[in-house]
Design a protein around this motif. Structure first.
Motif, mmCIF file in Angstrom:
data_model
loop_
_atom_site.group_PDB
_atom_site.id
_atom_site.type_symbol
_atom_site.label_atom_id
_atom_site.label_comp_id
_atom_site.label_asym_id
_atom_site.label_seq_id
_atom_site.Cartn_x
_atom_site.Cartn_y
_atom_site.Cartn_z
ATOM 1 N N ASP A 134 -37.062 79.404 3.753
ATOM 2 C CA ASP A 134 -37.252 80.790 3.325
ATOM 3 C C ASP A 134 -38.673 81.028 2.810
ATOM 4 N N ARG A 183 -39.286 84.335 1.867
ATOM 5 C CA ARG A 183 -38.961 85.605 1.220
ATOM 6 C C ARG A 183 -38.987 86.795 2.178
ATOM 7 N N ASP A 213 -32.997 76.067 3.156
ATOM 8 C CA ASP A 213 -32.670 77.009 2.085
ATOM 9 C C ASP A 213 -32.534 78.442 2.582
ATOM 10 N N ASN A 255 -29.766 81.230 1.539
ATOM 11 C CA ASN A 255 -30.172 82.531 0.994
ATOM 12 C C ASN A 255 -29.691 83.710 1.838
ATOM 13 N N TYR A 256 -29.592 83.510 3.167
ATOM 14 C CA TYR A 256 -29.205 84.615 4.058
ATOM 15 C C TYR A 256 -27.895 84.316 4.796
#
Length: 285
Positions: free
Chosen positions: A124, A126, A182, A186-187
């Protein structure tokens, strides 16, 4: 022979200490802020708990990214500072490669000899921007092996999702697709909503990188021969960001603005000079 492995590429800081192929100790801490505030304390604690000294370490394995720009710099700066002037071997590890092999090692015991697998490593960056690479299993001379088939890139999550859908719609493609990293954690909701049964996702505890994977890769001589895990030195150990930092992008933009202003100023001067010459010619006539 002691081997020390370290990463601060993502929010999860990882440290491992091995004696040959025996794990002596490991630390994993997810940081809310920067790793720089606690990483030296963590290294000191690891050595104290295992009863070892810094001078006993012969091999240093460190992540060079991609990932957090600050995080990547911290790990590299720390090992350079700690081991400067010491007789150690440095090895650089690409975080995307490590994630791919971590997934492969987790699957290896359960894979059939004829089973084809594709693993996407996703880190990730962001706002659904991710660092990505893909790996597939092949039959090599030394048996089943994992190879990079999609080179490291910076892309959007939607692009990866679209690529996977297109690949799965190809009736001749029977590879099982696994996702790790990661960015998957996260998604996860979006990935499962868009891809569903097209992909398999590792357990949450196995999604983030573990420095034990670095050591497992290091102990595999074939990977060292193939330069998957590369030997380097303290002077050539450098980050691999895959993209320019925000500071570098801002600097480049400033230079463009500065050069454009310079060109405009030069153009105005040239225009004034040409007008002056034309007036002089008219006056002489």
């Amino acid at each position: 022979m002691l081997t020390f492995a370290m990463t601060t590429t993502t929010k999860l800081a990882g440290l491992s200490l091995y004696e040959k192929d025996k794990l002596l100790g490991e630390i994993h801490v997810e940081m809310a802020k920067t790793h720089s505030t606690t990483i030296l304390e963590q290294i000191d604690s690891l050595l104290k708990w295992t009863g070892k000294k810094l001078d006993e370490i012969e091999n240093v394995l460190v992540s060079i990214g991609p990932g957090s720009f600050t995080g990547v710099r911290i790990a590299i700066s720390v090992v350079k500072g700690l081991f400067f002037g010491r007789n150690v071997n440095f090895y650089e590890v690409n975080e995307l490669d490590a994630l791919g092999f971590q997934g492969y090692y987790n699957l290896k015991v359960n894979l059939e000899n004829d089973e084809d697998v594709k693993i996407y490593s996703l880190i990730d960056s962001r706002k659904e921007k991710i660092y990505c690479a893909a790996y597939e299993t092949f039959n090599g001379k030394a048996g089943r092996k994992l190879e990079l088939v999609k080179n490291y890139e910076v892309t959007k999550l939607d692009n990866v999702i679209e690529e996977i859908i297109e690949n799965k719609q190809d009736k001749g493609n029977n590879k099982k697709i696994y996702l790790i990293g990661d960015a998957v954690f996260n998604y996860k909701a979006k990935i499962l909503d868009k891809l569903g049964y097209f992909v398999k996702i590792f357990e949450d505890k196995n999604l983030a990188i573990n420095t034990m994977t670095y050591v497992e890769m290091f102990l595999d001589e074939n990977l060292r021969d193939d330069n998957v895990i590369k030997k380097t030195d303290i002077f050539n150990l450098k980050p691999d960001y895959l993209e320019k930092s925000q500071a570098e992008r801002d600097k480049k933009q400033c230079w463009k603005i500065f050069l454009n202003l310079g060109k405009r100023k030069k153009a105005r001067k040239s225009k004034k000079a040409s007008l002056k010459i034309s007036w002089i010619k008219k006056f002489r006539k």
